[in-house]
Design a protein around this motif. Structure first.
Motif, PDB file in Angstrom:
ATOM      1  N   GLN A   1      33.165  35.408  39.694  1.00  0.00           N
ATOM      2  CA  GLN A   1      32.068  34.780  38.955  1.00  0.00           C
ATOM      3  C   GLN A   1      30.740  34.994  39.664  1.00  0.00           C
ATOM      4  O   GLN A   1      29.714  35.293  39.023  1.00  0.00           O
ATOM      5  CB  GLN A   1      32.337  33.291  38.788  1.00  0.00           C
ATOM      6  CG  GLN A   1      33.532  32.972  37.907  1.00  0.00           C
ATOM      7  CD  GLN A   1      33.905  31.497  37.954  1.00  0.00           C
ATOM      8  OE1 GLN A   1      33.236  30.689  38.595  1.00  0.00           O
ATOM      9  NE2 GLN A   1      34.977  31.149  37.266  1.00  0.00           N
ATOM     10  N   SER A   2      30.751  34.873  41.006  1.00  0.00           N
ATOM     11  CA  SER A   2      29.515  35.047  41.770  1.00  0.00           C
ATOM     12  C   SER A   2      28.968  36.461  41.621  1.00  0.00           C
ATOM     13  O   SER A   2      27.752  36.669  41.593  1.00  0.00           O
ATOM     14  CB  SER A   2      29.770  34.742  43.250  1.00  0.00           C
ATOM     15  OG  SER A   2      30.177  33.402  43.427  1.00  0.00           O
ATOM     16  N   ALA A   3      29.861  37.437  41.527  1.00  0.00           N
ATOM     17  CA  ALA A   3      29.433  38.827  41.404  1.00  0.00           C
ATOM     18  C   ALA A   3      28.683  39.079  40.099  1.00  0.00           C
ATOM     19  O   ALA A   3      27.909  40.035  39.995  1.00  0.00           O
ATOM     20  CB  ALA A   3      30.643  39.752  41.495  1.00  0.00           C
ATOM     21  N   GLU A   4      28.906  38.224  39.123  1.00  0.00           N
ATOM     22  CA  GLU A   4      28.264  38.389  37.821  1.00  0.00           C
ATOM     23  C   GLU A   4      26.971  37.589  37.695  1.00  0.00           C
ATOM     24  O   GLU A   4      26.304  37.642  36.663  1.00  0.00           O
ATOM     25  CB  GLU A   4      29.248  37.984  36.724  1.00  0.00           C
ATOM     26  CG  GLU A   4      30.506  38.853  36.695  1.00  0.00           C
ATOM     27  CD  GLU A   4      31.581  38.321  35.774  1.00  0.00           C
ATOM     28  OE1 GLU A   4      31.352  37.245  35.183  1.00  0.00           O
ATOM     29  OE2 GLU A   4      32.630  38.974  35.651  1.00  0.00           O
ATOM     30  N   LEU A   5      26.614  36.846  38.750  1.00  0.00           N
ATOM     31  CA  LEU A   5      25.423  36.011  38.711  1.00  0.00           C
ATOM     32  C   LEU A   5      24.228  36.752  39.305  1.00  0.00           C
ATOM     33  O   LEU A   5      24.384  37.679  40.091  1.00  0.00           O
ATOM     34  CB  LEU A   5      25.668  34.716  39.500  1.00  0.00           C
ATOM     35  CG  LEU A   5      26.830  33.843  39.009  1.00  0.00           C
ATOM     36  CD1 LEU A   5      27.030  32.661  39.949  1.00  0.00           C
ATOM     37  CD2 LEU A   5      26.586  33.365  37.582  1.00  0.00           C
TER      38      LEU A   5
ATOM     39  N   GLY B   1      49.667  22.313  53.275  1.00  0.00           N
ATOM     40  CA  GLY B   1      50.518  23.457  52.995  1.00  0.00           C
ATOM     41  C   GLY B   1      50.581  24.466  54.121  1.00  0.00           C
ATOM     42  O   GLY B   1      50.389  24.142  55.292  1.00  0.00           O
ATOM     43  N   LYS B   2      50.834  25.703  53.736  1.00  0.00           N
ATOM     44  CA  LYS B   2      51.106  26.764  54.712  1.00  0.00           C
ATOM     45  C   LYS B   2      49.854  27.227  55.440  1.00  0.00           C
ATOM     46  O   LYS B   2      49.928  27.664  56.595  1.00  0.00           O
ATOM     47  CB  LYS B   2      51.759  27.947  53.982  1.00  0.00           C
ATOM     48  CG  LYS B   2      52.196  29.080  54.892  1.00  0.00           C
ATOM     49  CD  LYS B   2      52.893  30.172  54.075  1.00  0.00           C
ATOM     50  CE  LYS B   2      53.315  31.327  54.986  1.00  0.00           C
ATOM     51  NZ  LYS B   2      53.972  32.416  54.209  1.00  0.00           N
ATOM     52  N   HIS B   3      48.694  27.147  54.786  1.00  0.00           N
ATOM     53  CA  HIS B   3      47.474  27.741  55.337  1.00  0.00           C
ATOM     54  C   HIS B   3      46.359  26.709  55.468  1.00  0.00           C
ATOM     55  O   HIS B   3      46.214  25.821  54.624  1.00  0.00           O
ATOM     56  CB  HIS B   3      46.996  28.887  54.458  1.00  0.00           C
ATOM     57  CG  HIS B   3      47.994  29.994  54.315  1.00  0.00           C
ATOM     58  ND1 HIS B   3      48.313  30.832  55.363  1.00  0.00           N
ATOM     59  CD2 HIS B   3      48.746  30.385  53.253  1.00  0.00           C
ATOM     60  CE1 HIS B   3      49.221  31.707  54.942  1.00  0.00           C
ATOM     61  NE2 HIS B   3      49.507  31.454  53.682  1.00  0.00           N
ATOM     62  N   PHE B   4      45.544  26.883  56.511  1.00  0.00           N
ATOM     63  CA  PHE B   4      44.336  26.073  56.642  1.00  0.00           C
ATOM     64  C   PHE B   4      43.393  26.390  55.489  1.00  0.00           C
ATOM     65  O   PHE B   4      43.019  25.516  54.714  1.00  0.00           O
ATOM     66  CB  PHE B   4      43.663  26.349  57.993  1.00  0.00           C
ATOM     67  CG  PHE B   4      42.384  25.595  58.191  1.00  0.00           C
ATOM     68  CD1 PHE B   4      42.393  24.250  58.512  1.00  0.00           C
ATOM     69  CD2 PHE B   4      41.157  26.243  58.070  1.00  0.00           C
ATOM     70  CE1 PHE B   4      41.207  23.551  58.691  1.00  0.00           C
ATOM     71  CE2 PHE B   4      39.970  25.559  58.251  1.00  0.00           C
ATOM     72  CZ  PHE B   4      39.993  24.208  58.565  1.00  0.00           C
ATOM     73  N   SER B   5      43.005  27.640  55.356  1.00  0.00           N
ATOM     74  CA  SER B   5      42.196  28.076  54.217  1.00  0.00           C
ATOM     75  C   SER B   5      42.109  29.594  54.212  1.00  0.00           C
ATOM     76  O   SER B   5      41.804  30.214  55.240  1.00  0.00           O
ATOM     77  CB  SER B   5      40.783  27.500  54.264  1.00  0.00           C
ATOM     78  OG  SER B   5      39.968  28.072  53.255  1.00  0.00           O
ATOM     79  N   ALA B   6      42.343  30.173  53.040  1.00  0.00           N
ATOM     80  CA  ALA B   6      42.281  31.626  52.892  1.00  0.00           C
ATOM     81  C   ALA B   6      40.872  32.136  52.642  1.00  0.00           C
ATOM     82  O   ALA B   6      40.693  33.310  52.311  1.00  0.00           O
ATOM     83  CB  ALA B   6      43.199  32.066  51.751  1.00  0.00           C
ATOM     84  N   GLY B   7      39.875  31.272  52.793  1.00  0.00           N
ATOM     85  CA  GLY B   7      38.497  31.703  52.583  1.00  0.00           C
ATOM     86  C   GLY B   7      38.041  31.429  51.169  1.00  0.00           C
ATOM     87  O   GLY B   7      38.409  30.428  50.562  1.00  0.00           O
ATOM     88  N   ALA B   8      37.245  32.321  50.614  1.00  0.00           N
ATOM     89  CA  ALA B   8      36.682  32.118  49.287  1.00  0.00           C
ATOM     90  C   ALA B   8      37.707  32.425  48.206  1.00  0.00           C
ATOM     91  O   ALA B   8      38.479  33.390  48.310  1.00  0.00           O
ATOM     92  CB  ALA B   8      35.447  32.988  49.094  1.00  0.00           C
ATOM     93  N   ASP B   9      37.714  31.614  47.171  1.00  0.00           N
ATOM     94  CA  ASP B   9      38.593  31.807  46.021  1.00  0.00           C
ATOM     95  C   ASP B   9      38.179  33.079  45.268  1.00  0.00           C
ATOM     96  O   ASP B   9      36.997  33.285  44.965  1.00  0.00           O
ATOM     97  CB  ASP B   9      38.493  30.590  45.102  1.00  0.00           C
ATOM     98  CG  ASP B   9      39.403  30.686  43.909  1.00  0.00           C
ATOM     99  OD1 ASP B   9      38.977  31.271  42.901  1.00  0.00           O
ATOM    100  OD2 ASP B   9      40.534  30.185  43.979  1.00  0.00           O
ATOM    101  N   LEU B  10      39.143  33.940  44.966  1.00  0.00           N
ATOM    102  CA  LEU B  10      38.818  35.228  44.344  1.00  0.00           C
ATOM    103  C   LEU B  10      38.195  35.069  42.962  1.00  0.00           C
ATOM    104  O   LEU B  10      37.292  35.825  42.591  1.00  0.00           O
ATOM    105  CB  LEU B  10      40.083  36.087  44.260  1.00  0.00           C
ATOM    106  CG  LEU B  10      40.644  36.563  45.613  1.00  0.00           C
ATOM    107  CD1 LEU B  10      41.912  37.367  45.397  1.00  0.00           C
ATOM    108  CD2 LEU B  10      39.606  37.377  46.370  1.00  0.00           C
ATOM    109  N   ALA B  11      38.667  34.082  42.201  1.00  0.00           N
ATOM    110  CA  ALA B  11      38.084  33.865  40.872  1.00  0.00           C
ATOM    111  C   ALA B  11      36.626  33.433  40.983  1.00  0.00           C
ATOM    112  O   ALA B  11      35.767  33.878  40.211  1.00  0.00           O
ATOM    113  CB  ALA B  11      38.896  32.815  40.119  1.00  0.00           C
TER     114      ALA B  11
END
Length: 268
Positions: free
Chosen positions: A74-78, A60-70
């Motif tokens: 989830q990580s912030a709640e761990l 697609g358009k991008h190589f990678s936008a980094g970490a998935d926001l969702a």
């Protein structure tokens, strides 16, 4: 060959593999599933002795936008220990890519943010589009590029890493080339054509010699001269000279004919 949800692993009949990040709807952003699948895919590549090199790309358009926001939410709640497990998984991916036995080439278009710079830095070589956008974006959201930092520093140097990790500035393909993240930067319309040229060039080379050279350069590191390194290098050239491909390469050169690895029949 692909049993993945977030990736595609395609083997070319000429003897190399392309590993595609394939979460196009999410701009190929990382999540836990993609990280785990990347580790598994690299294991497949490592275990295939017929592969000469690996190309890493994004659909697609991008190589990678980094970490998935969702996933980040989830990580912030761990708790700390669960986040540590996640970090160890990401580190396993980066270290496995960096120490892959065969050469690796990253091809970058569009956005490459955060951890995507880690993937690019772990590859032996990278090329990209002039209009690609790179960013060590972690500090903008209160984080640090921790796991990827050793590889980024190796790729672009300590001074540039300090600048871009602390400012989270975006920079383009030509700047990425200037600081060493990319080997070359091309107009976006020419990128696929240039990939084919890089592939064709790599296919000219002895597969065993490329593996041996990668082992050699890993051992050499920053080039600090020691008696142990001298002995390692002496043994390395002796081993490759008496190897089957080393002997074939020397004979073919003297006999003015292509070596056998340039005349292999495509695999079915």
């Amino acid at each position: 060959m692909s049993d993945f949800n977030t990736l595609e692993l395609a083997t070319d009949s000429r003897g190399f593999a392309t590993l595609w990040l394939s979460r196009e709807a999410k701009n190929n952003a990382f999540n836990a599933e993609m990280i785990r699948e990347l580790i598994i895919a690299l294991d497949h590549v490592q275990g295939d002795p017929a592969l000469r090199f690996l190309v890493l790309r994004g659909r697609g358009k991008h190589f990678s936008a980094g970490a998935d926001l969702a996933w980040m939410q989830q990580s912030a709640e761990l708790d700390y220990h669960t986040n540590l497990d996640d970090a160890r998984e990401l580190a396993e991916l980066m270290y496995n890519l960096a120490k892959l036995k065969i050469p690796t080439l990253a091809v970058v278009q569009g956005a490459a943010y955060g951890g995507a710079l880690g993937l690019i830095s772990c590859c032996d070589m990278a090329i990209g589009a002039d209009d690609a956008q790179f960013c060590l974006s972690e500090v903008r959201i209160g984080l640090a590029p921790a796991v990827i930092s050793p590889f980024v520093v190796q790729a672009i140097g300590e001074r540039a890493a300090r600048r871009y990790a602390l400012t989270a500035e975006r920079f383009g393909g030509q700047r990425a080339r200037d600081i060493g993240l990319l080997a070359e930067s091309y107009p976006a319309s020419e990128l696929d054509q240039q990939v084919e040229q890089w592939v064709a060039n790599l296919l000219q080379n002895s597969p065993a010699a490329m593996r041996a050279s990668k082992d050699l350069l890993r051992e050499v590191g920053n080039g600090a001269l020691t008696p142990a390194l001298r002995r390692y290098c002496e043994n390395a050239i002796a081993r490759i000279r008496v190897s089957a491909e080393g002997q074939e390469g020397l004979r073919s050169f003297l006999q003015k004919r292509p070596p056998s690895w340039q005349a292999q029949e495509p695999r079915s």
